[in-house]
Design a protein around this motif. Sequence first.
Motif, PDB file in Angstrom:
ATOM      1  N   ALA A 133      16.466  -0.238  31.480  1.00  0.00           N
ATOM      2  CA  ALA A 133      16.898  -0.699  30.658  1.00  0.00           C
ATOM      3  C   ALA A 133      16.295  -0.012  28.977  1.00  0.00           C
ATOM      4  O   ALA A 133      17.314   0.114  28.199  1.00  0.00           O
ATOM      5  CB  ALA A 133      17.892  -1.510  30.494  1.00  0.00           C
ATOM      6  N   TYR A 134      15.082   0.193  29.243  1.00  0.00           N
ATOM      7  CA  TYR A 134      14.060   0.757  28.187  1.00  0.00           C
ATOM      8  C   TYR A 134      13.264   1.950  27.935  1.00  0.00           C
ATOM      9  O   TYR A 134      12.557   2.137  27.615  1.00  0.00           O
ATOM     10  CB  TYR A 134      13.495  -0.394  28.036  1.00  0.00           C
ATOM     11  CG  TYR A 134      13.648  -2.152  27.585  1.00  0.00           C
ATOM     12  CD1 TYR A 134      13.697  -2.268  26.850  1.00  0.00           C
ATOM     13  CD2 TYR A 134      13.805  -2.664  28.656  1.00  0.00           C
ATOM     14  CE1 TYR A 134      14.489  -3.851  26.359  1.00  0.00           C
ATOM     15  CE2 TYR A 134      13.926  -4.448  29.114  1.00  0.00           C
ATOM     16  CZ  TYR A 134      14.770  -5.073  27.452  1.00  0.00           C
ATOM     17  OH  TYR A 134      15.477  -6.014  27.109  1.00  0.00           O
ATOM     18  N   ASP A 135      14.496   2.766  28.958  1.00  0.00           N
ATOM     19  CA  ASP A 135      14.137   4.153  29.433  1.00  0.00           C
ATOM     20  C   ASP A 135      14.504   5.238  28.229  1.00  0.00           C
ATOM     21  O   ASP A 135      15.647   5.228  28.962  1.00  0.00           O
ATOM     22  CB  ASP A 135      13.908   4.404  30.791  1.00  0.00           C
ATOM     23  CG  ASP A 135      13.526   6.255  30.823  1.00  0.00           C
ATOM     24  OD1 ASP A 135      12.774   6.225  29.973  1.00  0.00           O
ATOM     25  OD2 ASP A 135      14.078   6.794  31.287  1.00  0.00           O
ATOM     26  N   ALA A 136      14.052   5.158  26.890  1.00  0.00           N
ATOM     27  CA  ALA A 136      15.102   5.605  25.279  1.00  0.00           C
ATOM     28  C   ALA A 136      13.285   6.264  24.775  1.00  0.00           C
ATOM     29  O   ALA A 136      12.113   5.355  24.379  1.00  0.00           O
ATOM     30  CB  ALA A 136      15.499   5.062  24.727  1.00  0.00           C
ATOM     31  N   ALA A 140      11.483   5.291  34.951  1.00  0.00           N
ATOM     32  CA  ALA A 140      12.120   6.773  33.879  1.00  0.00           C
ATOM     33  C   ALA A 140      14.116   6.955  34.780  1.00  0.00           C
ATOM     34  O   ALA A 140      14.229   6.504  35.756  1.00  0.00           O
ATOM     35  CB  ALA A 140      11.543   8.497  34.218  1.00  0.00           C
ATOM     36  N   LYS A 141      15.434   7.288  33.385  1.00  0.00           N
ATOM     37  CA  LYS A 141      16.378   7.294  34.300  1.00  0.00           C
ATOM     38  C   LYS A 141      15.683   8.769  35.241  1.00  0.00           C
ATOM     39  O   LYS A 141      15.732   8.993  34.941  1.00  0.00           O
ATOM     40  CB  LYS A 141      17.275   7.217  32.876  1.00  0.00           C
ATOM     41  CG  LYS A 141      16.613   5.388  32.588  1.00  0.00           C
ATOM     42  CD  LYS A 141      18.585   5.476  31.308  1.00  0.00           C
ATOM     43  CE  LYS A 141      18.480   4.231  30.678  1.00  0.00           C
ATOM     44  NZ  LYS A 141      19.331   4.718  29.569  1.00  0.00           N
ATOM     45  N   SER A 142      17.240   8.158  35.786  1.00  0.00           N
ATOM     46  CA  SER A 142      17.275   9.497  36.343  1.00  0.00           C
ATOM     47  C   SER A 142      17.698  10.756  36.357  1.00  0.00           C
ATOM     48  O   SER A 142      17.816  11.753  36.818  1.00  0.00           O
ATOM     49  CB  SER A 142      18.303   8.980  37.502  1.00  0.00           C
ATOM     50  OG  SER A 142      19.723   8.787  37.371  1.00  0.00           O
ATOM     51  N   ASN A 143      18.234  10.652  35.194  1.00  0.00           N
ATOM     52  CA  ASN A 143      18.818  11.630  34.236  1.00  0.00           C
ATOM     53  C   ASN A 143      18.030  12.460  33.259  1.00  0.00           C
ATOM     54  O   ASN A 143      18.357  12.885  32.372  1.00  0.00           O
ATOM     55  CB  ASN A 143      20.308  11.134  33.415  1.00  0.00           C
ATOM     56  CG  ASN A 143      19.394  10.104  32.537  1.00  0.00           C
ATOM     57  OD1 ASN A 143      18.819   9.347  32.929  1.00  0.00           O
ATOM     58  ND2 ASN A 143      21.500  10.212  31.881  1.00  0.00           N
ATOM     59  N   ARG A 144      16.679  11.345  33.682  1.00  0.00           N
ATOM     60  CA  ARG A 144      16.109  12.026  32.273  1.00  0.00           C
ATOM     61  C   ARG A 144      15.102  13.507  32.714  1.00  0.00           C
ATOM     62  O   ARG A 144      14.399  13.626  33.841  1.00  0.00           O
ATOM     63  CB  ARG A 144      14.398  11.316  32.303  1.00  0.00           C
ATOM     64  CG  ARG A 144      13.522  11.190  31.432  1.00  0.00           C
ATOM     65  CD  ARG A 144      12.229  10.546  30.912  1.00  0.00           C
ATOM     66  NE  ARG A 144      12.640   9.481  30.171  1.00  0.00           N
ATOM     67  CZ  ARG A 144      13.350   9.533  28.430  1.00  0.00           C
ATOM     68  NH1 ARG A 144      12.007  11.060  28.373  1.00  0.00           N
ATOM     69  NH2 ARG A 144      13.270   8.963  27.597  1.00  0.00           N
ATOM     70  N   LYS A 145      15.066  14.898  32.154  1.00  0.00           N
ATOM     71  CA  LYS A 145      14.422  15.508  32.732  1.00  0.00           C
ATOM     72  C   LYS A 145      12.968  15.283  32.737  1.00  0.00           C
ATOM     73  O   LYS A 145      12.006  16.170  33.516  1.00  0.00           O
ATOM     74  CB  LYS A 145      14.928  16.983  31.202  1.00  0.00           C
ATOM     75  CG  LYS A 145      16.471  17.623  31.916  1.00  0.00           C
ATOM     76  CD  LYS A 145      16.673  18.118  30.896  1.00  0.00           C
ATOM     77  CE  LYS A 145      18.124  18.853  31.208  1.00  0.00           C
ATOM     78  NZ  LYS A 145      18.615  19.599  29.840  1.00  0.00           N
ATOM     79  N   TRP A 146      12.281  15.079  31.888  1.00  0.00           N
ATOM     80  CA  TRP A 146      10.831  14.843  31.533  1.00  0.00           C
ATOM     81  C   TRP A 146      10.536  13.418  31.790  1.00  0.00           C
ATOM     82  O   TRP A 146      10.722  11.871  31.826  1.00  0.00           O
ATOM     83  CB  TRP A 146       9.992  15.143  29.880  1.00  0.00           C
ATOM     84  CG  TRP A 146       8.581  14.852  29.788  1.00  0.00           C
ATOM     85  CD1 TRP A 146       8.367  15.780  30.552  1.00  0.00           C
ATOM     86  CD2 TRP A 146       8.406  13.416  29.277  1.00  0.00           C
ATOM     87  NE1 TRP A 146       6.649  14.777  30.141  1.00  0.00           N
ATOM     88  CE2 TRP A 146       6.714  13.290  29.448  1.00  0.00           C
ATOM     89  CE3 TRP A 146       8.817  12.630  28.890  1.00  0.00           C
ATOM     90  CZ2 TRP A 146       6.027  13.053  28.629  1.00  0.00           C
ATOM     91  CZ3 TRP A 146       8.191  11.692  27.916  1.00  0.00           C
ATOM     92  CH2 TRP A 146       6.404  11.984  28.149  1.00  0.00           C
ATOM     93  N   LYS A 147       9.377  13.420  33.209  1.00  0.00           N
ATOM     94  CA  LYS A 147       9.187  12.157  33.709  1.00  0.00           C
ATOM     95  C   LYS A 147       8.140  11.358  33.041  1.00  0.00           C
ATOM     96  O   LYS A 147       6.601  12.746  33.164  1.00  0.00           O
ATOM     97  CB  LYS A 147       8.740  12.294  35.302  1.00  0.00           C
ATOM     98  CG  LYS A 147      10.728  12.683  36.067  1.00  0.00           C
ATOM     99  CD  LYS A 147      11.325  11.992  35.421  1.00  0.00           C
ATOM    100  CE  LYS A 147      12.717  13.050  36.421  1.00  0.00           C
ATOM    101  NZ  LYS A 147      14.121  11.469  36.546  1.00  0.00           N
TER     102      LYS A 147
END
Length: 256
Positions: free
Chosen positions: A170-173, A191-198
Motif C-alpha cells: 500500500a506504501y509502494d509509491a 513492489a506492486k505487480s504493475n510497477r515496471k521498475w523493481k
Amino acid sequence: MSRYDLMTDFEWRVIEPLLPNKPRGVPRVDDRRVLNGIFWVLRSGAPWRDLPERYGPRTTCYNRFVRWRKAGVWDRMMDAITVAYDGDIQMIDSTSIRAHQQAATGKKGDRDHCLGRSRGGLTTKIHAVVDAQGLPIRLGLTAGQAHDGQVADDLLNHLGPHMIVLADKAYDADRIRTLIEEQGATPNIPAKSNRKWKPCFSKRLYRERNLIERFFSKLKHFRRVATRYDKLAENFLAMVQIASMRLWLRAYESTT
C-alpha cells in the motif's frame, strides 16, 4: 482490587513528573487515582458513567482526561516516553476500528472526526509507526476508507540516516520512496505487480514486519480502542496514545 487496577509504582514514577503540577483552589482528587480511573475506562471499554466510585467522581476523571488532552499533556507524555526507541528499523501500517453507533451521532455537516464508510461499515483507521521492538513511535487517525499512503508524509518525516523502513504494498509509491530516501533512510517495500521498475527488496527483513501486527493486536486488548465509542477524533486518539504509553511502560518495567 479490580483486575483493571494495573498501574504499578514503576509506571507512576515515570508518569508523575510529566503531569501538570499547578494546584489551585480546593484540593483536587489525587492524580494517581484519576489516572487509574482513566485506565479502567480504557481497559474495560465501559462508559464513563459506569466508573466505580473508588476512582472518585466520574465527572472529575472525564474532565481531567479532556483538559489534559486540550493542554497537550498526552502528546508530551507520548513524546517523552517514546524518546528511547530503537532507531535502526521502523515499520508503518494501519488497522481498521469499528465505530460504535454512539460515536456516529455528530451533527450533519460537522467537522471531520475520522469516521468513514468502508467494507466493514462505519470505521476509523489507526495508523502507526513502530520501532524494531514493535513499540509505537508515532500515531495518526483517518476515516476508514482512506488510503494508507495519505498520512505517510506526516508519520515518516522524522527518519534518520541508515534507517530501514518496512511497509507493505500500500506504501509502494514513488512519492513515499522519495520521502524516505531524502532523509537518508532506505525503504524496504514490496513492489506492486504493475510497477515496471523493481526496486531492491529483502524478504528476510520484511518478515520483521509481523511486529507491527502484534502491536495492533496488543492495542486492541484495550476495549476502548478495539471499538471506537468516542465521538471526537481527538478523544479517541488520546485513548490510543494512553494505551500505547502503557505498552511502552510495561516494556520498560520488564527490562529493569
